[in-house]
Design a protein around this motif. Structure first.
Motif, PDB file in Angstrom:
ATOM      1  N   THR A  11       0.671  -1.103  -0.191  1.00 38.23           N
ATOM      2  CA  THR A  11       0.330   0.110  -0.050  1.00 38.23           C
ATOM      3  C   THR A  11       0.729   0.861   0.062  1.00 38.23           C
ATOM      4  N   SER A  12       1.112   2.079  -1.169  1.00 34.55           N
ATOM      5  CA  SER A  12       1.086   3.307  -0.968  1.00 34.55           C
ATOM      6  C   SER A  12       0.587   4.469  -0.280  1.00 34.55           C
ATOM      7  N   ILE A  13       0.814   5.820   0.394  1.00 28.57           N
ATOM      8  CA  ILE A  13       0.951   6.474   1.367  1.00 28.57           C
ATOM      9  C   ILE A  13       0.957   7.548  -0.090  1.00 28.57           C
ATOM     10  N   ILE A  14       0.293   8.524  -0.201  1.00 31.17           N
ATOM     11  CA  ILE A  14       1.270   9.895  -0.862  1.00 31.17           C
ATOM     12  C   ILE A  14       0.176  11.432  -0.395  1.00 31.17           C
ATOM     13  N   GLY A  15       0.737  12.395  -1.067  1.00 28.88           N
ATOM     14  CA  GLY A  15       0.095  13.044  -0.805  1.00 28.88           C
ATOM     15  C   GLY A  15       1.589  14.387  -0.596  1.00 28.88           C
ATOM     16  N   PRO A  16       0.416  15.880  -0.435  1.00 29.31           N
ATOM     17  CA  PRO A  16       1.886  17.066  -0.278  1.00 29.31           C
ATOM     18  C   PRO A  16       2.650  16.358   0.835  1.00 29.31           C
ATOM     19  N   SER A  17       3.956  17.539   0.753  1.00 27.96           N
ATOM     20  CA  SER A  17       4.951  17.503   1.888  1.00 27.96           C
ATOM     21  C   SER A  17       4.083  18.783   3.452  1.00 27.96           C
ATOM     22  N   GLY A  18       4.457  17.621   4.723  1.00 23.65           N
ATOM     23  CA  GLY A  18       3.612  18.075   5.189  1.00 23.65           C
ATOM     24  C   GLY A  18       1.711  18.106   5.539  1.00 23.65           C
ATOM     25  N   CYS A  19       1.348  16.796   4.534  1.00 27.48           N
ATOM     26  CA  CYS A  19       0.007  16.276   5.139  1.00 27.48           C
ATOM     27  C   CYS A  19       0.087  15.305   6.357  1.00 27.48           C
ATOM     28  N   GLY A  20       1.199  14.900   6.651  1.00 23.41           N
ATOM     29  CA  GLY A  20       0.880  13.638   7.498  1.00 23.41           C
ATOM     30  C   GLY A  20       0.903  12.371   7.124  1.00 23.41           C
ATOM     31  N   LYS A  21       2.414  11.854   5.751  1.00 20.35           N
ATOM     32  CA  LYS A  21       2.405  10.771   6.132  1.00 20.35           C
ATOM     33  C   LYS A  21       3.482   9.891   6.964  1.00 20.35           C
ATOM     34  N   SER A  22       4.460  10.928   7.108  1.00 20.51           N
ATOM     35  CA  SER A  22       5.506  10.280   8.454  1.00 20.51           C
ATOM     36  C   SER A  22       4.758  10.032   8.779  1.00 20.51           C
ATOM     37  N   THR A  23       4.366  10.890  10.078  1.00 21.76           N
ATOM     38  CA  THR A  23       3.315  11.383  11.677  1.00 21.76           C
ATOM     39  C   THR A  23       2.450   9.369  11.125  1.00 21.76           C
ATOM     40  N   LEU A  24       1.787   9.094  10.082  1.00 23.93           N
ATOM     41  CA  LEU A  24       0.775   8.647  10.150  1.00 23.93           C
ATOM     42  C   LEU A  24       1.889   7.026  10.071  1.00 23.93           C
ATOM     43  N   LEU A  25       2.614   7.114   9.206  1.00 18.85           N
ATOM     44  CA  LEU A  25       3.195   5.733   9.249  1.00 18.85           C
ATOM     45  C   LEU A  25       3.862   5.324  10.340  1.00 18.85           C
ATOM     46  N   ARG A  26       4.492   5.992  11.273  1.00 19.59           N
ATOM     47  CA  ARG A  26       5.064   6.287  12.743  1.00 19.59           C
ATOM     48  C   ARG A  26       4.097   5.698  13.494  1.00 19.59           C
ATOM     49  N   SER A  27       3.298   6.045  14.236  1.00 13.33           N
ATOM     50  CA  SER A  27       2.277   5.239  14.274  1.00 13.33           C
ATOM     51  C   SER A  27       1.808   4.268  14.510  1.00 13.33           C
ATOM     52  N   LEU A  28       2.130   2.890  12.709  1.00 11.20           N
ATOM     53  CA  LEU A  28       1.954   1.651  12.721  1.00 11.20           C
ATOM     54  C   LEU A  28       2.876   0.964  13.441  1.00 11.20           C
ATOM     55  N   ASN A  29       3.949   1.619  13.583  1.00 12.52           N
ATOM     56  CA  ASN A  29       4.695   0.542  14.565  1.00 12.52           C
ATOM     57  C   ASN A  29       5.463   1.250  16.018  1.00 12.52           C
ATOM     58  N   ARG A  30       4.695   2.334  16.405  1.00 11.57           N
ATOM     59  CA  ARG A  30       5.156   3.203  17.823  1.00 11.57           C
ATOM     60  C   ARG A  30       6.219   3.684  17.667  1.00 11.57           C
ATOM     61  N   MET A  31       6.721   3.895  16.290  1.00  8.75           N
ATOM     62  CA  MET A  31       7.532   5.214  16.607  1.00  8.75           C
ATOM     63  C   MET A  31       7.314   6.236  17.461  1.00  8.75           C
ATOM     64  N   ASN A  32       5.903   6.849  16.619  1.00  9.93           N
ATOM     65  CA  ASN A  32       6.018   8.321  17.982  1.00  9.93           C
ATOM     66  C   ASN A  32       5.688   8.310  18.875  1.00  9.93           C
ATOM     67  N   ASP A  33       5.661   6.753  19.932  1.00 16.68           N
ATOM     68  CA  ASP A  33       6.178   7.217  20.822  1.00 16.68           C
ATOM     69  C   ASP A  33       7.317   7.715  21.807  1.00 16.68           C
ATOM     70  N   PHE A  34       8.300   7.903  20.825  1.00 21.54           N
ATOM     71  CA  PHE A  34       9.786   9.046  21.004  1.00 21.54           C
ATOM     72  C   PHE A  34       9.805  10.231  20.584  1.00 21.54           C
ATOM     73  N   ILE A  35       8.664  10.507  20.835  1.00 22.01           N
ATOM     74  CA  ILE A  35       8.368  11.747  20.004  1.00 22.01           C
ATOM     75  C   ILE A  35       7.850  12.664  22.051  1.00 22.01           C
ATOM     76  N   SER A  36       7.950  13.560  22.102  1.00 18.44           N
ATOM     77  CA  SER A  36       7.622  13.639  23.370  1.00 18.44           C
ATOM     78  C   SER A  36       6.411  14.700  23.116  1.00 18.44           C
ATOM     79  N   GLY A  37       5.072  14.862  23.596  1.00 18.10           N
ATOM     80  CA  GLY A  37       3.758  15.234  23.745  1.00 18.10           C
ATOM     81  C   GLY A  37       2.769  15.000  22.297  1.00 18.10           C
TER      82      GLY A  37
END
Ligand code: ATP
Ligand code: MG
Length: 269
Positions: free
Chosen positions: A53-79
């Motif tokens: 599955t590809s996630i596409i969209g303009p810069s800043g639309c949240g692709k990396s944020t969504l992807l990081r949530s899929l293996n709990r990588m966002n846990d490392f970012i405070s807030g």
């Protein structure tokens, strides 16, 4: 987002009548906020097992944020806070009993910027499985992983050199090999080819095809040709919203939402 209502019908788009397709990850109204500011708004979609599955969209639309949530990588970012639910097979990915370290072993990630460890090529591959109790031959594991990532021929005579001496494209393939060596069930890739030349990119795309039989792959890409070539399903995002999600051919040739058409034909973004 005037056309957002169209999204409500989209989950049906990926249901194949003749096959039972298993959802490796299933997102229910997922919102992600950075210090209270929403970056992802009520996204519902799923990633099917043994599909790309590809996630596409303009810069800043949240692709990396969504992807990081899929293996709990966002846990490392405070807030960061996550609302909604992500099911990983039958488990709640954010459930209290879930071990995030184990999640990251089962759901591997390759980042846009290669991040090899300051170790030898060999140890970049062998180290993770080693601390996870890998019992087979390390030499075989290193060779197999490097072959899978189309890097073996270039490095087989210098396995004990520092990984930091590799070119950027080679470092990226090393990171893919390192992720594969952990034998994850799902591989998340955030613009994995953006630093690669066309030949290495073609190798990686061939590799993804080969890996599909054993892995579920979610890839973020800015390259529309790449998304249409390699993926079975495509999710188009804008400003933190999922605008359209369906079979890649449909999204690229018969998009339901005008904004998708404008994006995939290069009229904005
Ligand atoms: N660590 C962070 N702290 C605060 N805000 C962040 C953080 N990371 C991302 N954001 C914000 O969240 C939004 C989505 O960013 P994200 O990196 O997910 O976008 P993207 O679609 O991957 O963009 P690109 O294509 O440029 O990589 C942006 O507005 C960004 O500024
Ligand atoms: Mg990004």
């Amino acid at each position: 987002m005037p056309e957002l209502a169209a999204v409500e019908n989209l989950s049906a788009n990926t249901e194949h009548p003749e096959a039972i397709l298993e959802k490796a990850l299933d997102l229910h109204e997922v919102s992600i906020l950075y210090s209270g500011n929403p970056a992802i708004n009520k996204v519902s979609c799923h990633f099917l097992r043994n599909k790309i599955t590809s996630i596409i969209g303009p810069s800043g639309c949240g692709k990396s944020t969504l992807l990081r949530s899929l293996n709990r990588m966002n846990d490392f970012i405070s807030g960061v806070t996550l609302e909604g639910k992500i099911m990983f097979s039958s488990e709640d990915l954010y459930g209290a009993e879930v071990d995030p370290v184990e999640v990251r072993r089962r759901i591997g990630m390759v980042f846009q910027k290669p991040n090899p460890f300051p170790k030898s090529i060999y140890n970049n591959i062998a180290w993770g499985p080693g601390i996870n109790g890998h019992e087979g031959s390390k030499d075989e594991l290193v060779e197999r992983s490097l072959k899978q990532a189309a890097l073996w021929d270039e490095v087989k005579d210098r396995l004990h050199d520092s990984a930091l001496n590799l070119s950027g494209g080679q470092q990226q393939r090393l990171c893919i090999a390192r992720a594969l060596a952990m034998e994850p069930e799902i591989l998340l890739m955030d613009e994995p080819c953006s630093a690669l030349d066309p030949i290495s990119t073609a190798h990686i795309e061939d590799l993804m095809f080969d890996l599909k039989s054993r892995y579920t792959i979610v890839i973020v890409t800015h390259n529309m040709q790449q998304a249409s070539r390699i993926s079975d399903y495509t999710a188009f995002m804008e400003l933190g919203h999922l605008i359209e999600f369906g079979e890649t051919e449909q999204v690229f040739t018969k998009p339901l939402v005008k904004r998708t058409e404008e994006y995939v034909t290069g009229r904005f973004g």
